[in-house]
Design a protein around this motif. Structure first.
Motif, PDB file in Angstrom:
ATOM      1  N   GLU A 279      31.094 -84.977  73.759  1.00  0.00           N
ATOM      2  CA  GLU A 279      29.917 -85.113  73.762  1.00  0.00           C
ATOM      3  C   GLU A 279      29.269 -86.382  73.830  1.00  0.00           C
ATOM      4  OE1 GLU A 279      27.889 -81.442  71.843  1.00  0.00           O
ATOM      5  OE2 GLU A 279      29.330 -81.914  70.552  1.00  0.00           O
ATOM      6  N   GLY A 280      29.711 -87.351  74.658  1.00  0.00           N
ATOM      7  CA  GLY A 280      29.256 -88.632  74.832  1.00  0.00           C
ATOM      8  C   GLY A 280      29.910 -89.614  73.928  1.00  0.00           C
ATOM      9  N   GLN A 281      30.894 -89.379  73.233  1.00  0.00           N
ATOM     10  CA  GLN A 281      31.301 -90.381  71.951  1.00  0.00           C
ATOM     11  C   GLN A 281      32.241 -91.518  72.635  1.00  0.00           C
ATOM     12  OE1 GLN A 281      33.354 -88.079  69.288  1.00  0.00           O
ATOM     13  NE2 GLN A 281      31.469 -86.976  68.354  1.00  0.00           N
ATOM     14  N   GLY A 282      32.508 -91.152  74.147  1.00  0.00           N
ATOM     15  CA  GLY A 282      33.276 -92.168  74.855  1.00  0.00           C
ATOM     16  C   GLY A 282      34.729 -92.248  74.569  1.00  0.00           C
ATOM     17  N   ASN A 283      35.190 -91.129  73.853  1.00  0.00           N
ATOM     18  CA  ASN A 283      36.653 -91.157  74.052  1.00  0.00           C
ATOM     19  C   ASN A 283      37.249 -90.064  74.986  1.00  0.00           C
ATOM     20  OD1 ASN A 283      35.718 -88.866  72.570  1.00  0.00           O
ATOM     21  ND2 ASN A 283      36.782 -89.214  70.804  1.00  0.00           N
ATOM     22  N   GLY A 284      37.138 -90.419  76.355  1.00  0.00           N
ATOM     23  CA  GLY A 284      37.469 -89.403  77.335  1.00  0.00           C
ATOM     24  C   GLY A 284      38.844 -89.342  77.560  1.00  0.00           C
ATOM     25  N   GLY A 285      39.851 -89.712  77.123  1.00  0.00           N
ATOM     26  CA  GLY A 285      41.294 -89.632  77.363  1.00  0.00           C
ATOM     27  C   GLY A 285      41.568 -90.917  78.134  1.00  0.00           C
ATOM     28  N   SER A 286      43.054 -90.642  78.310  1.00  0.00           N
ATOM     29  CA  SER A 286      43.599 -91.855  79.029  1.00  0.00           C
ATOM     30  C   SER A 286      43.500 -91.786  80.787  1.00  0.00           C
ATOM     31  CB  SER A 286      45.063 -92.055  78.743  1.00  0.00           C
ATOM     32  OG  SER A 286      45.800 -90.998  79.223  1.00  0.00           O
ATOM     33  N   GLY A 287      43.477 -90.712  81.317  1.00  0.00           N
ATOM     34  CA  GLY A 287      43.078 -90.393  82.558  1.00  0.00           C
ATOM     35  C   GLY A 287      44.326 -90.213  83.327  1.00  0.00           C
ATOM     36  N   PHE A 288      45.828 -90.196  82.601  1.00  0.00           N
ATOM     37  CA  PHE A 288      46.922 -89.928  83.193  1.00  0.00           C
ATOM     38  C   PHE A 288      47.154 -88.516  82.877  1.00  0.00           C
ATOM     39  CE2 PHE A 288      47.407 -94.503  81.675  1.00  0.00           C
ATOM     40  CZ  PHE A 288      47.639 -95.227  83.257  1.00  0.00           C
ATOM     41  N   VAL A 289      47.730 -88.016  83.845  1.00  0.00           N
ATOM     42  CA  VAL A 289      48.120 -86.763  83.982  1.00  0.00           C
ATOM     43  C   VAL A 289      49.753 -86.628  84.304  1.00  0.00           C
ATOM     44  CG1 VAL A 289      48.165 -84.178  84.810  1.00  0.00           C
ATOM     45  CG2 VAL A 289      46.103 -85.723  84.374  1.00  0.00           C
ATOM     46  N   PHE A 290      50.450 -85.949  83.649  1.00  0.00           N
ATOM     47  CA  PHE A 290      52.125 -85.897  83.813  1.00  0.00           C
ATOM     48  C   PHE A 290      52.335 -84.512  83.918  1.00  0.00           C
ATOM     49  CE2 PHE A 290      51.594 -89.915  81.406  1.00  0.00           C
ATOM     50  CZ  PHE A 290      52.105 -90.790  82.429  1.00  0.00           C
ATOM     51  N   CYS A 291      52.775 -83.949  85.192  1.00  0.00           N
ATOM     52  CA  CYS A 291      53.030 -82.551  85.314  1.00  0.00           C
ATOM     53  C   CYS A 291      54.513 -82.433  85.527  1.00  0.00           C
ATOM     54  CB  CYS A 291      52.139 -82.049  86.569  1.00  0.00           C
ATOM     55  SG  CYS A 291      50.503 -82.214  86.159  1.00  0.00           S
ATOM     56  N   TYR A 292      55.202 -81.200  85.040  1.00  0.00           N
ATOM     57  CA  TYR A 292      56.346 -80.958  85.184  1.00  0.00           C
ATOM     58  C   TYR A 292      56.510 -79.732  85.632  1.00  0.00           C
ATOM     59  CZ  TYR A 292      56.947 -85.216  82.099  1.00  0.00           C
ATOM     60  OH  TYR A 292      57.145 -86.263  81.818  1.00  0.00           O
ATOM     61  N   VAL A 293      57.365 -79.204  86.464  1.00  0.00           N
ATOM     62  CA  VAL A 293      57.710 -77.807  87.043  1.00  0.00           C
ATOM     63  C   VAL A 293      58.903 -77.295  86.054  1.00  0.00           C
ATOM     64  CG1 VAL A 293      58.334 -76.553  88.688  1.00  0.00           C
ATOM     65  CG2 VAL A 293      56.992 -78.522  89.383  1.00  0.00           C
ATOM     66  N   ASN A 294      58.389 -75.901  85.419  1.00  0.00           N
ATOM     67  CA  ASN A 294      59.367 -75.220  84.462  1.00  0.00           C
ATOM     68  C   ASN A 294      59.917 -76.345  83.457  1.00  0.00           C
ATOM     69  OD1 ASN A 294      59.199 -73.096  85.904  1.00  0.00           O
ATOM     70  ND2 ASN A 294      60.933 -73.210  86.873  1.00  0.00           N
ATOM     71  N   SER A 295      58.867 -77.283  83.014  1.00  0.00           N
ATOM     72  CA  SER A 295      59.344 -78.244  82.001  1.00  0.00           C
ATOM     73  C   SER A 295      60.650 -79.188  82.324  1.00  0.00           C
ATOM     74  CB  SER A 295      59.406 -77.495  80.581  1.00  0.00           C
ATOM     75  OG  SER A 295      58.191 -77.113  80.346  1.00  0.00           O
ATOM     76  N   VAL A 296      61.254 -79.130  83.484  1.00  0.00           N
ATOM     77  CA  VAL A 296      62.355 -79.534  84.075  1.00  0.00           C
ATOM     78  C   VAL A 296      62.197 -80.942  84.819  1.00  0.00           C
ATOM     79  CG1 VAL A 296      64.312 -79.129  85.262  1.00  0.00           C
ATOM     80  CG2 VAL A 296      63.449 -77.539  84.009  1.00  0.00           C
ATOM     81  N   PHE A 297      61.204 -81.111  85.851  1.00  0.00           N
ATOM     82  CA  PHE A 297      61.346 -82.529  86.695  1.00  0.00           C
ATOM     83  C   PHE A 297      59.749 -82.506  87.020  1.00  0.00           C
ATOM     84  CE2 PHE A 297      61.699 -78.789  89.688  1.00  0.00           C
ATOM     85  CZ  PHE A 297      61.019 -79.312  90.663  1.00  0.00           C
ATOM     86  N   ALA A 298      59.493 -83.524  87.482  1.00  0.00           N
ATOM     87  CA  ALA A 298      58.235 -84.072  87.939  1.00  0.00           C
ATOM     88  C   ALA A 298      58.320 -84.268  89.618  1.00  0.00           C
ATOM     89  CB  ALA A 298      57.749 -85.385  87.210  1.00  0.00           C
ATOM     90  N   PRO A 299      57.742 -83.397  90.201  1.00  0.00           N
ATOM     91  CA  PRO A 299      57.606 -83.321  91.561  1.00  0.00           C
ATOM     92  C   PRO A 299      56.924 -84.546  92.209  1.00  0.00           C
ATOM     93  CG  PRO A 299      56.371 -81.776  91.040  1.00  0.00           C
ATOM     94  CD  PRO A 299      56.865 -82.006  89.599  1.00  0.00           C
ATOM     95  N   GLY A 300      57.133 -85.020  93.430  1.00  0.00           N
ATOM     96  CA  GLY A 300      56.393 -85.886  93.919  1.00  0.00           C
ATOM     97  C   GLY A 300      55.022 -85.341  94.410  1.00  0.00           C
ATOM     98  N   LEU A 301      54.102 -86.318  94.664  1.00  0.00           N
ATOM     99  CA  LEU A 301      52.668 -85.654  94.997  1.00  0.00           C
ATOM    100  C   LEU A 301      52.668 -85.235  96.346  1.00  0.00           C
ATOM    101  CD1 LEU A 301      50.425 -88.420  93.508  1.00  0.00           C
ATOM    102  CD2 LEU A 301      50.870 -86.043  92.380  1.00  0.00           C
ATOM    103  N   ASP A 302      53.538 -85.556  97.391  1.00  0.00           N
ATOM    104  CA  ASP A 302      53.413 -85.141  98.477  1.00  0.00           C
ATOM    105  C   ASP A 302      54.337 -83.480  98.790  1.00  0.00           C
ATOM    106  OD1 ASP A 302      56.196 -86.133  98.077  1.00  0.00           O
ATOM    107  OD2 ASP A 302      56.145 -87.060 100.130  1.00  0.00           O
ATOM    108  N   GLU A 303      54.794 -83.239  97.671  1.00  0.00           N
ATOM    109  CA  GLU A 303      55.734 -81.953  97.582  1.00  0.00           C
ATOM    110  C   GLU A 303      54.810 -80.602  98.111  1.00  0.00           C
ATOM    111  OE1 GLU A 303      59.048 -81.238  97.281  1.00  0.00           O
ATOM    112  OE2 GLU A 303      59.472 -83.331  97.415  1.00  0.00           O
ATOM    113  N   GLY A 304      55.188 -79.571  98.804  1.00  0.00           N
ATOM    114  CA  GLY A 304      54.342 -78.623  99.139  1.00  0.00           C
ATOM    115  C   GLY A 304      54.576 -77.692  97.884  1.00  0.00           C
ATOM    116  N   VAL A 305      53.569 -77.049  97.667  1.00  0.00           N
ATOM    117  CA  VAL A 305      53.486 -76.112  96.377  1.00  0.00           C
ATOM    118  C   VAL A 305      54.330 -74.963  96.850  1.00  0.00           C
ATOM    119  CG1 VAL A 305      51.916 -74.346  95.324  1.00  0.00           C
ATOM    120  CG2 VAL A 305      51.148 -76.929  95.694  1.00  0.00           C
ATOM    121  N   GLY A 306      54.152 -74.576  98.118  1.00  0.00           N
ATOM    122  CA  GLY A 306      55.167 -73.286  98.539  1.00  0.00           C
ATOM    123  C   GLY A 306      56.573 -73.859  98.142  1.00  0.00           C
ATOM    124  N   ALA A 307      57.048 -74.788  98.485  1.00  0.00           N
ATOM    125  CA  ALA A 307      58.623 -75.478  98.129  1.00  0.00           C
ATOM    126  C   ALA A 307      58.690 -75.502  96.812  1.00  0.00           C
ATOM    127  CB  ALA A 307      58.605 -76.660  99.179  1.00  0.00           C
TER     128      ALA A 307
END
Length: 140
Positions: free
Chosen positions: A105-133
């Motif tokens: 609510e405007g306190q200025g602590n909006g987080g770092s902005g970094f998002v780390f995503c893993y598939v099945n908590s195993v690997f981080a795919p590249g941003l150009d990977e297809g969701v279907g693949a």
């Protein structure tokens, strides 16, 4: 020092038909081809169709926070299998920014902005990977 007997200078043939190749074009001319022959083109189309036949048009993804990451109210989403993984990361980053803005609510602590995503908590795919693949690797 004794000299070794002279070796034959004639090349060893790769196959008995090396002198008379049965190819319609020499291999050096293959660089000049402007398109694949019909049989190779149809084989590639069939392989592509078979690979994408088992992937649904829309896939269901579940976003699970790990560690101290904030949780979303809605955890299950549907996305087109033709989208790239970049779409998921951008969507998640926007959702987390909205949640942190509402929470702070405007306190200025909006987080770092970094998002780390893993598939099945195993690997981080590249941003150009297809969701279907990625769905096929995980569930196919």
């Amino acid at each position: 020092m004794a000299s070794s007997p002279a070796l034959s200078e004639a090349p060893i043939p790769d196959s008995p038909t090396a002198a008379h190749p049965s190819l319609p074009l020499p291999l050096s001319a293959s660089v000049l081809l402007t398109s694949l022959p019909q049989d190779a083109t149809s084989a590639l189309e069939q392989a592509t169709a078979a690979a994408s036949a088992d992937i649904p048009e829309k896939v269901t993804i579940r976003l699970q926070p790990i560690g101290s990451a904030p949780a979303l109210r809605q955890k299950v989403f549907k996305i087109s299998s033709k989208n790239r993984f970049e779409t998921v990361v951008t969507f998640l980053r926007n959702r987390l920014a909205k949640n942190s803005a509402a929470a702070s609510e405007g306190q200025g602590n909006g987080g770092s902005g970094f998002v780390f995503c893993y598939v099945n908590s195993v690997f981080a795919p590249g941003l150009d990977e297809g969701v279907g693949a990625l769905w096929r690797v995980s569930f196919g």
